[in-house]
Scaffold this active site. Structure first.
Site, PDB file in Angstrom:
ATOM      1  CG  HIS A 196      78.687  53.326  74.023  1.00 27.03           C
ATOM      2  ND1 HIS A 196      79.407  52.782  75.068  1.00 27.03           N
ATOM      3  CD2 HIS A 196      79.412  54.399  73.585  1.00 27.03           C
ATOM      4  CE1 HIS A 196      80.507  53.472  75.252  1.00 27.03           C
ATOM      5  NE2 HIS A 196      80.541  54.458  74.356  1.00 27.03           N
ATOM      6  CG  ASN A 226      69.337  52.354  79.542  1.00 19.79           C
ATOM      7  OD1 ASN A 226      68.693  52.908  78.659  1.00 19.79           O
ATOM      8  ND2 ASN A 226      70.465  52.851  80.029  1.00 19.79           N
ATOM      9  N   GLY A 232      70.864  49.808  86.368  1.00 20.86           N
ATOM     10  CA  GLY A 232      69.701  49.222  85.712  1.00 20.86           C
ATOM     11  C   GLY A 232      68.576  50.191  85.371  1.00 20.86           C
ATOM     12  CG  MET A 254      79.866  48.100  82.710  1.00 25.41           C
ATOM     13  SD  MET A 254      79.844  48.999  81.134  1.00 25.41           S
ATOM     14  CE  MET A 254      79.115  50.535  81.632  1.00 25.41           C
ATOM     15  CE  LYS A 255      83.915  39.029  81.249  1.00 23.51           C
ATOM     16  NZ  LYS A 255      85.140  39.014  82.001  1.00 23.51           N
ATOM     17  CB  ILE A 256      84.036  42.222  75.679  1.00 23.89           C
ATOM     18  CG1 ILE A 256      84.481  43.686  75.787  1.00 23.89           C
ATOM     19  CG2 ILE A 256      84.023  41.777  74.220  1.00 23.89           C
ATOM     20  CD1 ILE A 256      85.880  43.955  75.282  1.00 23.89           C
TER      21      ILE A 256
HETATM   22  C1  GAR Z   1      74.182  53.507  80.297  1.00 23.46           C
HETATM   23  O1  GAR Z   1      74.426  54.889  80.157  1.00 23.46           O
HETATM   24  C2  GAR Z   1      74.749  52.748  79.106  1.00 23.46           C
HETATM   25  O2  GAR Z   1      74.717  53.457  77.931  1.00 23.46           O
HETATM   26  C3  GAR Z   1      76.165  52.492  79.560  1.00 23.46           C
HETATM   27  O3  GAR Z   1      76.056  52.194  80.908  1.00 23.46           O
HETATM   28  C4  GAR Z   1      74.967  52.937  81.473  1.00 23.46           C
HETATM   29  C5  GAR Z   1      74.134  52.001  82.311  1.00 23.46           C
HETATM   30  O4  GAR Z   1      73.181  52.691  83.042  1.00 23.46           O
HETATM   31  N1  GAR Z   1      76.746  51.433  78.784  1.00 23.46           N
HETATM   32  C6  GAR Z   1      77.995  51.426  78.367  1.00 23.46           C
HETATM   33  O5  GAR Z   1      78.807  52.281  78.669  1.00 23.46           O
HETATM   34  C7  GAR Z   1      78.373  50.240  77.480  1.00 23.46           C
HETATM   35  N2  GAR Z   1      79.615  50.437  76.874  1.00 23.46           N
HETATM   36  P1  GAR Z   1      71.949  51.921  83.686  1.00 23.46           P
HETATM   37  O6  GAR Z   1      72.533  50.727  84.448  1.00 23.46           O
HETATM   38  O7  GAR Z   1      71.317  52.920  84.621  1.00 23.46           O
HETATM   39  O8  GAR Z   1      71.028  51.498  82.589  1.00 23.46           O
END
Ligand code: GAR
Length: 187
Positions: free
Chosen positions: A107, A16, A14, A88-90
């Protein structure tokens, strides 16, 4: 400015989400985060919801009707933007249709390259010169849909997967915020 009500979907750390919460405190940032959805009860990111007193819903994404539960909450909170941040789920076609508003995702690669998992090790294995991150509109395919923001950086010969992750994530916070500002620039 009338801020839009946004909902952030997470599955893990989390960071982001944390960055978006901080940005949304700015009077000029176009969204307020009204709801957080998480499909992992042990996700570290839930701490950010609790710390900032933002309502959150933990869902079991193995349950057939979990998306219906989310839709119900999203309607209750009058959400007009969903931001996926390490979710992480479509998202199903049905969900996209029922929500009917904008869903965006971040991404950690320069899409359309390196969709899916383990982007950093794949980028290194292919001796790429650059990598970065992308914000795109979500459709029912994995890491697909119209690109609305993208930023990259040159990979150093000393970078390992951990270095790429650190550099990419730093860039993600900036890119996600800019993408959201741009979405509502003319509102
Ligand atoms: C981020 O780097 C995001 O881009 C990636 O998961 C990470 C989550 O980090 N998302 C994907 O790979 C989607 N396909 P966070 O939980 O610290 O924000």
């Amino acid at each position: 400015m009338v801020k839009k009500n946004a909902c952030v979907f997470i599955s893990g750390r989390g960071s982001n989400l944390k960055s978006l919460i901080n940005k949304s405190r700015d009077y000029n940032f176009p969204i307020n985060i009204k709801l957080i959805i998480c499909n992992n009860e042990s996700a570290y990111g839930i701490k950010h919801a609790k710390k900032n007193s933002i309502p959150f819903l933990i869902v079991d994404s193995n349950n057939k009707i979990f998306e219906r539960k989310i839709i119900k909450e999203i309607k209750r909170f009058k959400i007009s933007l969903i931001c996926l941040a390490g979710y992480m789920k479509i998202i199903s076609k049905n969900f996209i249709k029922s929500f009917g508003k904008l869903i965006i995702n971040i991404h950690p690669s320069l899409l359309p390259k390196y969709k899916g998992l383990n982007t950093y090790s794949r980028v290194l294995k292919n001796s790429e010169i650059m990598t970065g991150c992308t914000v795109h509109i979500v459709n029912e395919k994995l890491d697909d849909g119209k690109i609305i923001a993208q930023k990259g950086f040159y990979i150093s010969s000393k970078d390992d997967a951990k270095d790429l992750e650190r550099k990419t994530q730093k860039l993600e916070y900036k890119t996600y915020a800019e993408a959201i500002i741009n979405l509502y620039r003319y509102d």
